[in-house]
Design an enzyme around this catalytic site. Structure first.
Site, mmCIF file in Angstrom:
data_model
loop_
_atom_site.group_PDB
_atom_site.id
_atom_site.type_symbol
_atom_site.label_atom_id
_atom_site.label_comp_id
_atom_site.label_asym_id
_atom_site.label_seq_id
_atom_site.Cartn_x
_atom_site.Cartn_y
_atom_site.Cartn_z
ATOM 1 N N CYS A 148 11.842 -36.086 4.446
ATOM 2 C CA CYS A 148 11.057 -35.005 5.058
ATOM 3 C C CYS A 148 10.088 -35.613 6.076
ATOM 4 C CB CYS A 148 10.320 -34.201 3.986
ATOM 5 S SG CYS A 148 9.632 -32.674 4.648
ATOM 6 N N CYS A 208 17.056 -32.206 6.258
ATOM 7 C CA CYS A 208 17.089 -31.213 5.178
ATOM 8 C C CYS A 208 18.420 -31.197 4.428
ATOM 9 C CB CYS A 208 16.777 -29.826 5.731
ATOM 10 S SG CYS A 208 15.172 -29.769 6.532
ATOM 11 N N ASP A 240 -0.969 -37.806 0.058
ATOM 12 C CA ASP A 240 -1.130 -38.523 1.327
ATOM 13 C C ASP A 240 -0.468 -37.676 2.423
ATOM 14 O OD1 ASP A 240 1.570 -38.878 0.973
ATOM 15 O OD2 ASP A 240 1.555 -41.048 1.251
ATOM 16 N N GLU A 248 -2.184 -49.266 -3.071
ATOM 17 C CA GLU A 248 -2.507 -48.020 -2.364
ATOM 18 C C GLU A 248 -3.524 -48.251 -1.251
ATOM 19 O OE1 GLU A 248 -0.896 -45.341 -2.383
ATOM 20 O OE2 GLU A 248 0.351 -45.760 -4.134
ATOM 21 N N TYR A 281 -7.358 -39.714 -2.756
ATOM 22 C CA TYR A 281 -5.935 -40.055 -2.809
ATOM 23 C C TYR A 281 -5.688 -41.247 -3.755
ATOM 24 C CZ TYR A 281 -1.478 -42.021 -1.905
ATOM 25 O OH TYR A 281 -0.225 -42.545 -2.117
ATOM 26 N N CYS A 302 18.186 -33.306 1.419
ATOM 27 C CA CYS A 302 16.938 -33.168 0.658
ATOM 28 C C CYS A 302 17.158 -32.492 -0.702
ATOM 29 C CB CYS A 302 15.935 -32.370 1.484
ATOM 30 S SG CYS A 302 14.411 -32.052 0.579
ATOM 31 N N CYS A 334 12.986 -24.779 -0.676
ATOM 32 C CA CYS A 334 12.034 -25.021 0.422
ATOM 33 C C CYS A 334 11.935 -23.791 1.328
ATOM 34 C CB CYS A 334 12.462 -26.247 1.220
ATOM 35 S SG CYS A 334 11.399 -26.550 2.634
HETATM 36 S S1 SF4 Z 1 14.254 -28.980 2.929
HETATM 37 FE FE1 SF4 Z 1 12.069 -28.723 3.149
HETATM 38 S S2 SF4 Z 1 11.183 -30.369 1.946
HETATM 39 FE FE2 SF4 Z 1 13.312 -30.878 2.281
HETATM 40 S S3 SF4 Z 1 13.362 -32.144 4.121
HETATM 41 FE FE3 SF4 Z 1 13.684 -30.038 4.761
HETATM 42 S S4 SF4 Z 1 11.636 -29.302 5.264
HETATM 43 FE FE4 SF4 Z 1 11.366 -31.126 4.032
#
Ligand code: SF4
Length: 330
Positions: free
Chosen positions: A180, A186, A133, A36, A115, A189, A195
């Protein structure tokens, strides 16, 4: 959907797609701590070699404690921010006998911030905490469509599953690094269902841009004094920039003079950054018939064993190439 329910998809995604890194195998508090600190300001793929070499040189905290500072700095050479290596070496004195398992004891150790303490508690001790982070901040700011980092951490940790919380905490880091990103993907994701910023179409409002301190440009002529087959260097003292590292003699010059020297020099220009400075370095070889006071003189072979600042290390390699009649690489 909420983080409580979405985190299982996140965990599954992480277990299927996570990148292999040596610090993710046979995890120990020592490995988490070192990786880290190395990962701060440095890309994971660059850290891999440093981490593997470090673990070969200092397989345990006891080995690190027993090693001279000089060899610890040499192992850190190229990562920059050498105070981190000095802090690690100092912290090994106490951590070799006992590695604390609580936040307040961990952050009382010089060089371990919030952190890193949370990363150790999560990845090594499997505590129900999230290490925030910049990647995780970006993911969670967007997920909750919030700017208040304390509130975000509270909500995410409050919702964090007691089962495998460390995998979810690490998955957040991975998600920020790979999906992200500044321009998020997205559609790939695992958190997209819950989200808020994605739903609201407000992704680019999160997180708030941080003000960066402006980088100062510094122009330096590096004077390499050669006495017979020995070269003059200087070890930086306590509280100086590059403390405990070796540098050739430096002379700060204006940009105009720097350009004139560059045009005539056998060496190539080197650009190196440290804290808020961008150093432009051009070297000159100056033969002398007696050693200069204030400099230590070593052969090239001896110089190569010493820890130099990253800019001067590159100049040292150029010097080796020149002496071998090879073309020097900037
Ligand atoms: S859905 Fe939300 S958390 Fe996922 S990549 Fe897009 S902005 Fe980031």
């Amino acid at each position: 959907m909420s983080f409580k329910t979405d985190q299982e998809s996140l965990r599954k995604w992480f277990l299927q797609t996570k990148r292999e890194f040596p610090w993710r195998n046979q995890i120990t508090p020592y490995k988490v701590w070192i990786s880290e600190v190395m990962l701060q300001q440095t890309r994971a793929d660059v850290v891999v070699d440093y981490f593997e070499r470090w673990m070969q040189l200092f397989p345990t905290i006891q080995d690190l404690k027993n090693a001279p500072l000089e060899s610890v700095l040499k192992a850190w050479e190229g990562l920059g921010y050498y105070s981190r290596a000095r802090n690690i070496h100092k912290a090994a004195e106490s951590l070799a006998s006992y590695f604390p398992k609580d936040f307040s004891s961990l952050i009382s150790i010089k060089g371990i911030g919030a952190y890193t303490a949370n990363a150790i508690l999560s990845f090594a001790f499997h505590e129900k905490v999230i290490a925030m982070d910049a990647n995780v901040e970006r993911v969670l700011c967007r997920y909750f469509a919030l700017h208040d980092l304390k509130e975000i951490k509270k909500r995410a940790e409050g919702d964090l599953s007691p089962f495998h919380p460390f995998e979810i905490a690490e998955a957040l880091i991975e998600l920020g690094a790979t999906i992200c990103k500044k321009k998020p993907e997205c559609e790939n994701c695992p958190l997209s269902k819950g989200c808020l910023a994605y739903k609201n179409g407000s992704i680019l409002q999160y997180p708030l841009a941080k003000k960066r301190k402006q980088t100062q440009e510094v122009f330096i002529e590096v004077q390499i004094y050669q006495y017979k087959e020995l070269f003059g260097v200087n070890k930086k003292g306590k509280n100086e920039l590059f403390q405990d590292l070796y540098l050739f003699h430096e002379n700060r010059v204006s940009k105009e003079i720097f350009l004139k020297i560059t045009a005539k020099s056998l060496f190539k220009k080197v650009v190196a950054t440290a804290t808020f400075y961008r150093f432009h370095l051009i070297a000159n070889l100056i033969e002398i018939d007696q050693p200069l006071e204030g400099l230590e003189f070593y052969s090239l072979k001896e110089c190569l064993k010493k820890s130099f600042s990253s800019g001067h290390k590159r100049i040292l390699h150029q010097l080796v190439s020149i002496k071998e009649n090879k073309e020097c690489i900037p």
